[in-house]
Design a protein around this motif. Structure first.
Motif, PDB file in Angstrom:
ATOM      1  N   GLN A  51       0.790  -1.287  -0.031  1.00  0.00           N
ATOM      2  CA  GLN A  51       0.108  -0.031   0.006  1.00  0.00           C
ATOM      3  C   GLN A  51       1.077   1.315   0.179  1.00  0.00           C
ATOM      4  OE1 GLN A  51      -2.455  -0.772   3.277  1.00  0.00           O
ATOM      5  NE2 GLN A  51      -3.843  -2.218   2.347  1.00  0.00           N
ATOM      6  N   LEU A  52       0.464   2.332  -0.903  1.00  0.00           N
ATOM      7  CA  LEU A  52       1.156   3.512  -1.117  1.00  0.00           C
ATOM      8  C   LEU A  52       0.663   4.647  -0.311  1.00  0.00           C
ATOM      9  CD1 LEU A  52       1.983   3.223  -4.946  1.00  0.00           C
ATOM     10  CD2 LEU A  52       3.367   2.330  -2.858  1.00  0.00           C
ATOM     11  N   SER A  53      -0.538   4.218   0.298  1.00  0.00           N
ATOM     12  CA  SER A  53      -1.448   5.608   1.059  1.00  0.00           C
ATOM     13  C   SER A  53      -2.390   4.931   1.906  1.00  0.00           C
ATOM     14  CB  SER A  53      -1.813   6.501   0.207  1.00  0.00           C
ATOM     15  OG  SER A  53      -2.923   5.884  -0.682  1.00  0.00           O
ATOM     16  N   LEU A  54      -3.107   5.758   2.705  1.00  0.00           N
ATOM     17  CA  LEU A  54      -4.120   5.317   3.470  1.00  0.00           C
ATOM     18  C   LEU A  54      -5.216   5.461   2.508  1.00  0.00           C
ATOM     19  CD1 LEU A  54      -3.459   7.521   6.745  1.00  0.00           C
ATOM     20  CD2 LEU A  54      -3.305   4.957   6.521  1.00  0.00           C
ATOM     21  N   PRO A  55      -6.483   4.821   3.003  1.00  0.00           N
ATOM     22  CA  PRO A  55      -7.912   4.819   2.192  1.00  0.00           C
ATOM     23  C   PRO A  55      -8.214   6.071   1.917  1.00  0.00           C
ATOM     24  CG  PRO A  55      -7.777   3.460   4.133  1.00  0.00           C
ATOM     25  CD  PRO A  55      -6.784   4.136   4.365  1.00  0.00           C
ATOM     26  N   VAL A  56      -9.139   6.256   0.812  1.00  0.00           N
ATOM     27  CA  VAL A  56      -9.435   7.659   0.346  1.00  0.00           C
ATOM     28  C   VAL A  56     -10.847   7.700   0.270  1.00  0.00           C
ATOM     29  CG1 VAL A  56      -9.406   9.416  -1.595  1.00  0.00           C
ATOM     30  CG2 VAL A  56      -7.153   7.825  -1.071  1.00  0.00           C
ATOM     31  N   VAL A  57     -11.447   8.772   0.406  1.00  0.00           N
ATOM     32  CA  VAL A  57     -13.078   8.974   0.423  1.00  0.00           C
ATOM     33  C   VAL A  57     -13.048  10.293  -0.579  1.00  0.00           C
ATOM     34  CG1 VAL A  57     -15.308   9.798   1.509  1.00  0.00           C
ATOM     35  CG2 VAL A  57     -13.329   8.173   2.673  1.00  0.00           C
ATOM     36  N   ILE A  58     -14.028  10.174  -1.479  1.00  0.00           N
ATOM     37  CA  ILE A  58     -14.112  10.945  -2.549  1.00  0.00           C
ATOM     38  C   ILE A  58     -15.625  11.594  -2.216  1.00  0.00           C
ATOM     39  CG2 ILE A  58     -14.162  11.766  -4.989  1.00  0.00           C
ATOM     40  CD1 ILE A  58     -12.035   9.561  -5.394  1.00  0.00           C
ATOM     41  N   VAL A  59     -15.883  12.721  -2.231  1.00  0.00           N
ATOM     42  CA  VAL A  59     -17.155  13.573  -2.397  1.00  0.00           C
ATOM     43  C   VAL A  59     -17.580  14.407  -3.459  1.00  0.00           C
ATOM     44  CG1 VAL A  59     -18.689  14.766  -0.677  1.00  0.00           C
ATOM     45  CG2 VAL A  59     -16.658  13.272   0.336  1.00  0.00           C
ATOM     46  N   LEU A  69      -9.040  12.636   2.070  1.00  0.00           N
ATOM     47  CA  LEU A  69     -10.349  13.171   1.690  1.00  0.00           C
ATOM     48  C   LEU A  69      -9.950  13.996   0.249  1.00  0.00           C
ATOM     49  CD1 LEU A  69     -12.157  14.589   4.952  1.00  0.00           C
ATOM     50  CD2 LEU A  69     -12.245  12.442   3.665  1.00  0.00           C
ATOM     51  N   ILE A  70     -10.796  13.598  -0.730  1.00  0.00           N
ATOM     52  CA  ILE A  70     -10.837  14.625  -1.848  1.00  0.00           C
ATOM     53  C   ILE A  70     -12.315  14.923  -2.103  1.00  0.00           C
ATOM     54  CG2 ILE A  70     -10.730  14.446  -4.483  1.00  0.00           C
ATOM     55  CD1 ILE A  70      -8.839  11.870  -4.069  1.00  0.00           C
ATOM     56  N   GLY A  71     -12.516  16.095  -2.223  1.00  0.00           N
ATOM     57  CA  GLY A  71     -13.916  16.889  -2.568  1.00  0.00           C
ATOM     58  C   GLY A  71     -13.721  17.883  -3.847  1.00  0.00           C
ATOM     59  N   HIS A  72     -15.081  17.489  -4.509  1.00  0.00           N
ATOM     60  CA  HIS A  72     -15.187  18.437  -5.758  1.00  0.00           C
ATOM     61  C   HIS A  72     -16.207  19.749  -5.476  1.00  0.00           C
ATOM     62  CE1 HIS A  72     -17.136  19.494  -9.714  1.00  0.00           C
ATOM     63  NE2 HIS A  72     -16.047  19.985  -9.774  1.00  0.00           N
ATOM     64  N   SER A  73     -16.011  20.935  -5.578  1.00  0.00           N
ATOM     65  CA  SER A  73     -17.130  22.062  -5.354  1.00  0.00           C
ATOM     66  C   SER A  73     -17.854  21.831  -4.117  1.00  0.00           C
ATOM     67  CB  SER A  73     -17.994  21.644  -6.762  1.00  0.00           C
ATOM     68  OG  SER A  73     -18.740  22.769  -6.854  1.00  0.00           O
ATOM     69  N   MET A  74     -19.114  21.603  -4.174  1.00  0.00           N
ATOM     70  CA  MET A  74     -19.634  21.476  -2.820  1.00  0.00           C
ATOM     71  C   MET A  74     -18.833  20.412  -1.866  1.00  0.00           C
ATOM     72  SD  MET A  74     -23.366  19.987  -2.047  1.00  0.00           S
ATOM     73  CE  MET A  74     -22.835  18.131  -2.306  1.00  0.00           C
ATOM     74  N   GLY A  75     -18.569  19.333  -2.549  1.00  0.00           N
ATOM     75  CA  GLY A  75     -17.885  18.415  -1.751  1.00  0.00           C
ATOM     76  C   GLY A  75     -16.736  18.658  -1.372  1.00  0.00           C
ATOM     77  N   GLY A  76     -15.999  19.532  -2.037  1.00  0.00           N
ATOM     78  CA  GLY A  76     -14.668  20.383  -1.621  1.00  0.00           C
ATOM     79  C   GLY A  76     -15.094  21.171  -0.346  1.00  0.00           C
ATOM     80  N   LYS A  77     -15.890  21.862  -0.314  1.00  0.00           N
ATOM     81  CA  LYS A  77     -16.280  22.637   1.029  1.00  0.00           C
ATOM     82  C   LYS A  77     -16.729  21.757   1.988  1.00  0.00           C
ATOM     83  CE  LYS A  77     -17.565  27.090  -1.217  1.00  0.00           C
ATOM     84  NZ  LYS A  77     -18.592  28.249  -1.218  1.00  0.00           N
ATOM     85  N   ALA A  78     -17.457  20.691   1.715  1.00  0.00           N
ATOM     86  CA  ALA A  78     -17.329  19.649   2.912  1.00  0.00           C
ATOM     87  C   ALA A  78     -16.368  19.057   3.392  1.00  0.00           C
ATOM     88  CB  ALA A  78     -18.501  18.417   2.162  1.00  0.00           C
ATOM     89  N   VAL A  79     -15.348  18.518   2.552  1.00  0.00           N
ATOM     90  CA  VAL A  79     -14.189  18.078   3.059  1.00  0.00           C
ATOM     91  C   VAL A  79     -13.102  19.144   3.765  1.00  0.00           C
ATOM     92  CG1 VAL A  79     -14.331  16.081   1.304  1.00  0.00           C
ATOM     93  CG2 VAL A  79     -12.782  18.278   0.770  1.00  0.00           C
ATOM     94  N   MET A  80     -13.257  20.174   3.356  1.00  0.00           N
ATOM     95  CA  MET A  80     -12.568  21.368   3.958  1.00  0.00           C
ATOM     96  C   MET A  80     -13.250  21.641   5.454  1.00  0.00           C
ATOM     97  SD  MET A  80     -11.772  24.555   1.266  1.00  0.00           S
ATOM     98  CE  MET A  80     -12.946  24.533   0.064  1.00  0.00           C
TER      99      MET A  80
END
Length: 297
Positions: A48-56, A121-132
C-alpha cells in the motif's frame, strides 16, 4: 436490490452500505484493484502506498461520477477508494437539513463506521467545501486533503447553479417517457451537452411505477443554495498536507481566493489544469496523475 437488516444497518451488498441513524452516512462504492481485498484496506501492507481515500462529489453529482477516476486511483495507490453519495443526492437519505456542518458530520461518521482512524479526503465543488469543513473541525481524521475547484469563500458560480436547478424543476417529469425526450426539452435551457448530460444522471425510473423522477432532493437543494454558496465561519486552521486543484477556465480559484486558502490551510499547494469546473471529468488522466503523486509522496 436485496437489503439485509442488521441492527440499525442496512447492507445492500458487500460494496454498498447505508446506515440509518441521526447522521446520514452516505452510501459508498469501493473501487479497488485486484491487489486489494476487503480486509486489506484496513491493514498496513508493504504494497500500500497511502491510507484509504474518500471522495465527495459536488452539487447535483453522485458517487457514479467518480467511478472511472476512483478505480484508476485505487489501482495506482494500491488502496481502498470510496466514492460516496452525500445527503439529498444519489442513494443516500433525503433530509431537510443541508449545510456543510451536517455534511461534515456525515463524512466523519462514515469514516468511523468503516473503522478507519484516518483517511485522505478528496472533494469537488460542494464536496470540496464539505471536506474542508471536516479538516477544519476534525483534523485528526484527515491524513491528506485534496480540494477540487472549490475555495473556503462565497461561490461565484451561484447564479449558474441556481439557473440549472430551476431548469430541472421546470421539467415536468410526470410527462417524460424517455431520457431522450427529457434531453430534448432540457436542451432549450441548457444547451451545453456535458452539463445537460450531467444533470440527467439524476433522472431515474421508479422500479415500482416505471415513471421518471429526480433522484436528488431538488426542493431542499434549491432552498439550501444560499448556504451551499457560502462557507462556514470556523476559527481554526488545518496544517496537514493539502492540495487545491482548480480549473483554469472556471475562475473558482483565483488570486482573490488564494489568501483565504493560505490563511485556513497554510500548507496548501495550489495548482490548475486547463479545464472548466469539472476538472476530474474533463482531464481525468492528468487529474489522477497529480492526485496520486500527492497521495503517495
Amino acid at each position: 436490490m436485496f437489503l439485509k437488516r442488521c441492527g440499525r444497518h442496512f447492507l445492500c451488498s458487500s460494496r454498498t452500505l447505508s446506515l440509518v441513524s441521526r447522521a446520514h452516512i452516505p452510501k459508498d462504492v469501493d473501487a479497488y484493484s485486484d491487489v486489494q481485498s476487503e480486509s486489506a484496506g484496513r491493514q498496513t501492507s508493504s504494497l500500500q502506498l497511502s491510507l484509504p481515500v474518500v471522495i465527495v462529489h459536488g452539487l447535483l453529482g453522485s458517487k457514479t461520477n467518480w467511478n472511472v477516476v476512483a478505480s484508476s486511483m485505487s489501482t495506482k495507490i494500491r488502496q481502498k477508494v470510496y466514492a460516496v453519495d452525500t445527503r439529498n443526492h444519489g442513494e443516500s437519505p433525503h433530509s431537510e437539513i443541508m449545510n456543510y456542518e451536517v455534511m461534515a458530520d456525515d463524512i466523519v461518521e462514515f469514516i468511523r463506521h468503516k473503522r478507519y482512524d484516518r483517511v485522505s479526503l478528496i472533494g469537488h465543488s460542494m464536496g470540496g467545501k464539505a471536506v474542508m469543513t471536516v479538516a477544519l473541525r476534525d483534523p485528526d481524521v484527515v491524513e491528506k486533503l485534496v480540494v477540487v475547484d472549490a475555495s473556503p469563500t462565497y461561490s461565484k458560480r451561484g447564479e449558474e447553479l441556481k439557473f440549472l436547478l430551476e431548469a430541472m424543476q421546470q421539467l415536468d417529469v410526470s410527462r417524460i417517457f424517455s431520457k431522450t425526450q427529457a434531453d430534448e426539452i432540457l436542451r432549450e435551457d441548457v444547451p451545453n451537452d456535458m452539463i445537460r448530460n450531467f444533470l440527467l444522471t439524476n433522472l431515474v425510473r421508479s422500479r415500482g411505477t416505471g415513471r421518471f423522477h429526480w433522484k436528488c432532493n431538488l426542493s431542499i437543494l434549491y432552498k439550501s443554495l444560499p448556504t451551499m454558496f457560502d462557507f462556514p465561519q470556523l476559527n481554526s486552521t488545518f496544517t496537514g498536507k493539502t492540495m487545491f486543484i482548480g480549473g483554469a477556465r472556471s475562475g473558482v480559484i483565483g488570486d482573490e481566493q488564494k489568501g483565504d486558502i493560505k490563511r485556513l490551510f497554510p500548507s496548501a499547494e495550489i495548482t490548475t489544469l486547463d479545464t472548466g469546473h469539472w476538472v476530474h471529468a474533463e482531464k481525468p488522466e492528468e487529474f489522477t496523475q497529480i492526485v496520486v503523486r500527492f497521495l503517495t509522496r
